[in-house]
Design a protein around this motif. Structure first.
Motif, PDB file in Angstrom:
ATOM      1  N   ASN A 151      -8.625  27.818  50.111  1.00  0.00           N
ATOM      2  CA  ASN A 151      -8.013  27.794  48.716  1.00  0.00           C
ATOM      3  C   ASN A 151      -6.513  28.809  48.881  1.00  0.00           C
ATOM      4  N   ARG A 152      -7.195  30.540  49.558  1.00  0.00           N
ATOM      5  CA  ARG A 152      -6.925  31.198  49.033  1.00  0.00           C
ATOM      6  C   ARG A 152      -5.741  31.623  50.528  1.00  0.00           C
ATOM      7  N   ASN A 153      -5.997  31.097  51.644  1.00  0.00           N
ATOM      8  CA  ASN A 153      -5.599  30.866  52.741  1.00  0.00           C
ATOM      9  C   ASN A 153      -4.440  29.412  52.810  1.00  0.00           C
ATOM     10  N   ASN A 154      -4.941  28.337  51.945  1.00  0.00           N
ATOM     11  CA  ASN A 154      -3.630  27.479  52.075  1.00  0.00           C
ATOM     12  C   ASN A 154      -2.418  27.578  51.336  1.00  0.00           C
ATOM     13  N   VAL A 155      -3.105  28.489  49.732  1.00  0.00           N
ATOM     14  CA  VAL A 155      -1.945  28.998  49.252  1.00  0.00           C
ATOM     15  C   VAL A 155      -0.831  30.026  49.758  1.00  0.00           C
ATOM     16  N   ARG A 156      -1.468  30.776  50.373  1.00  0.00           N
ATOM     17  CA  ARG A 156      -1.031  32.278  51.177  1.00  0.00           C
ATOM     18  C   ARG A 156       0.399  31.688  51.903  1.00  0.00           C
ATOM     19  N   ILE A 157      -0.503  30.761  52.858  1.00  0.00           N
ATOM     20  CA  ILE A 157       1.002  30.644  53.870  1.00  0.00           C
ATOM     21  C   ILE A 157       1.654  29.261  53.325  1.00  0.00           C
ATOM     22  N   VAL A 169       6.953  33.703  57.620  1.00  0.00           N
ATOM     23  CA  VAL A 169       5.751  34.368  58.578  1.00  0.00           C
ATOM     24  C   VAL A 169       4.630  33.502  59.540  1.00  0.00           C
ATOM     25  N   ALA A 170       4.291  32.705  58.184  1.00  0.00           N
ATOM     26  CA  ALA A 170       2.991  31.891  59.024  1.00  0.00           C
ATOM     27  C   ALA A 170       3.687  30.363  59.310  1.00  0.00           C
ATOM     28  N   ARG A 171       5.198  30.262  59.519  1.00  0.00           N
ATOM     29  CA  ARG A 171       5.290  29.258  60.272  1.00  0.00           C
ATOM     30  C   ARG A 171       5.354  29.267  61.187  1.00  0.00           C
TER      31      ARG A 171
END
Length: 191
Positions: free
Chosen positions: A147-153, A161-163
């Motif tokens: 969840n932290r990863n998915n929210v952050r990206i 930056v993620a894309r």
């Protein structure tokens, strides 16, 4: 060097530094997901190593309950395959089958006093129950990390930056709907 050039250079350095900070934060949450999954993986392997021992001990006493033993063994095999393939949906379903199978297995074992008196069976049953509880705890940590990863990206400016650098969302390890229903304990004793 003119003032405009200095301002542009400072702005460019600030953007690069900010991008680096975002990148490092994205890497940290990505690795937190990997670490959380590794913790689950270790426990699943331990549990999967213990299940055949439990079934082997039980087979000595539960000759007429072959279907129950086979159900647990088949669910274990499906869980191992899903785990190897990283298929979270299939793993969640297989884990549910294992938990239901073990519940039925332990309920049926109550009808065999010799089996319940066997120290190896009791020790393995306690070990597997402990591993099941630890897996549930680790699944909670894994889902929190995902969840932290998915929210952050998905948040601005991290999404840019993620894309740009190919960071992707992870799949939650979901509970099967039957896991959150009330358990029909009486049905476990009828089967």
């Amino acid at each position: 060097m003119g003032l405009g050039t200095i301002v542009l250079l400072v702005a460019l350095i600030a953007v690069v530094l900010y991008g680096t900070v975002i990148y490092n934060a994205l890497v940290a949450v990505k690795h937190a997901v990997a670490q959380s999954w590794a913790n689950i993986d270790v426990l699943l392997k331990q549990r999967n190593d213990e299940l055949p021992k439990l079934v082997a001990v039980a087979r000595q006493y539960m000759g007429y309950e072959q279907e129950t033993l086979e159900r647990v063994t088949q669910a274990r095999n499906r869980a191992e395959t899903a785990q190897r393939e990283g298929d979270m949906e299939a793993l969640g379903a297989a884990e549910n089958e294992i938990r239901l199978g073990l519940g039925h297995f332990f309920a049926v074992a109550e009808a065999y006093p010799e089996l319940r008196a066997n120290e190896a069976f009791n020790q393995l049953a306690r070990r597997i129950s402990g591993l099941e509880n630890a897996i549930a705890d680790r699944r909670e940590f894994y889902n929190a990390a995902v969840n932290r990863n998915n929210v952050r990206i998905a948040q601005v400016p991290d999404v840019l930056v993620a894309r740009l650098l190919g960071f992707t969302a992870f799949e939650l390890l979901q509970f099967d709907p039957s896991e959150i229903r009330d358990v029909d304990v009486a049905a476990l004793f009828r089967n």
